[in-house]
Design a protein around this motif. Sequence first.
Motif: not given
Length: 505
Positions: A244, A246-248, A297, A299, A301, A314, A346, A348, A365, A367
């Motif tokens: 998993n 997660s990209c800001k 954000l 996110t 998988s 990303c 995961a 973050s 994280t 999802l």
Amino acid sequence: MKIILTFTLLMIPGVVSSMRVTGYSGGGVMITCGYDEAYRGNEKYFCKGQWSTCTDQIKTEEKNKWVQKDRFSLYDDTTSGVFTVTIRDLSERDSGTHYCGTENFGLDPNTKVDLKVITDQQNRSVRGYSGGNIIINFKYEKKHKNHEKYVCKSAADQCFTVINTNRAAEWKHDRRFSVHDDRSAGLLRLFIRELNENDSGEYNITVKVSEEYSFFSEFNLNIRDDDCCVKSISLSAAAGGSVNISCKYPQSHRSDVKFLCWRSGDDLCAEETSVNQSRRWSPEGKIQLYDDREEQLLTGSISHVTEQHSEYWCGVQSDRGHKSFITRVLIRVTETSSSSPSSSSAASFSSVQSSPFTGVSRTSTSLPSLNTSSGSSLIIVLVLVLLVLIIAGLSLLFLCKKHQSRGGDSPSQTGPREHEVVSYTGCDYEEIKDTHKQLPTNPSSNCVYATVQKATGDSQCCITSAEDLNYAVVNFHKESDCPDSVSIRNNQDYSEYAAVSHLTA
């Protein structure tokens, strides 16, 4: 000076009498006009309108240096015997007849230029992020597919070439710059990696149509160091498992398309998945993404992880197709564990790293819920399981009922009491008394009395024991309309008479 008359241009080597030039709104053109070496010291100018009323756009006596006036620039190269005019920020009002001219006593040598400006929506500003990468797309008409193209960066009234195309179809690389000319699609792609603030500035993507003119598209590259996003993360996953992410991303890109790219060699986006709606999952596949624009954000998988798929990016994509790669995702693939056939990791992206490709952030994280198609599949499975349970329950109930109905014939439940007479309508059966008296036995034999039969002589029995006596055949006199069989049950000993035969008088 300009003389208001028609004249014939002398045939000077390298000098053309007229040319047709095409430019695109928002872009620019470079027009090269030749002159005879006898005019090296003369003033050069560029004007618009018919020759008799041509209005100067720019004019200069300066030699071998750029002179600028508003959107126009002129460079007189006395060594080559040519001067170049550049027009920027084209619009439709620039369309029409123009002239390159050399000031002279008498007739002014000149070249007619017919300029046509086509409306286009090329981006003038492109944003990138320090430590990331960027891809800039430039569309052109297919009639220019075989023309040379190059990219230059403007500085001090000059444009320094950073890379140009070749006639091969593959990517061409020069330091941190790469370029690919897709001639079949009429698309030039410029890739700049490991961006830094020094890369900011004005750039031109130029198509050289002929020795006399070129057209170009200008864009301003703005490189930022945004505190919202990390530059790189590292994750681990078992081979064949899932991971998993997660990209800001910056708030300014909330409405832009978000993507996740898998890099393969020179191709930064060998495989791409994108999402263009907020809080909606992308279609099912190896990569699934979910964009929460309120939280800024992205996110997602990645399933079926392999060693060949170890680098992802990303990023965000503008409405013109330009892509800013913000965060690099490196996946370390481990061997599949027997106790854990798949793994889920995961990350973050919540902290900022000070240098590119070195920061690591790894936290748990959760999802968002999967898309509606996955939920529908789960509901269908649950309904099928419920139907199977209902069918199994009904089958079990049916078997229990059937078992109870058979049990109704059990002597301990519903049979007549001791030595009772079973009556049928119109038929009476004589009660048979079972006295359990000891019958004669023959010690030497081991046989059970099997048949009772009325005969004309004495009856003989071969009996070894009177216990558990069973009568197989009993002959009665009876009415002709009575049943052919009857069962008599005794609470103490069970005797069943299988056949009843009657003798007619």
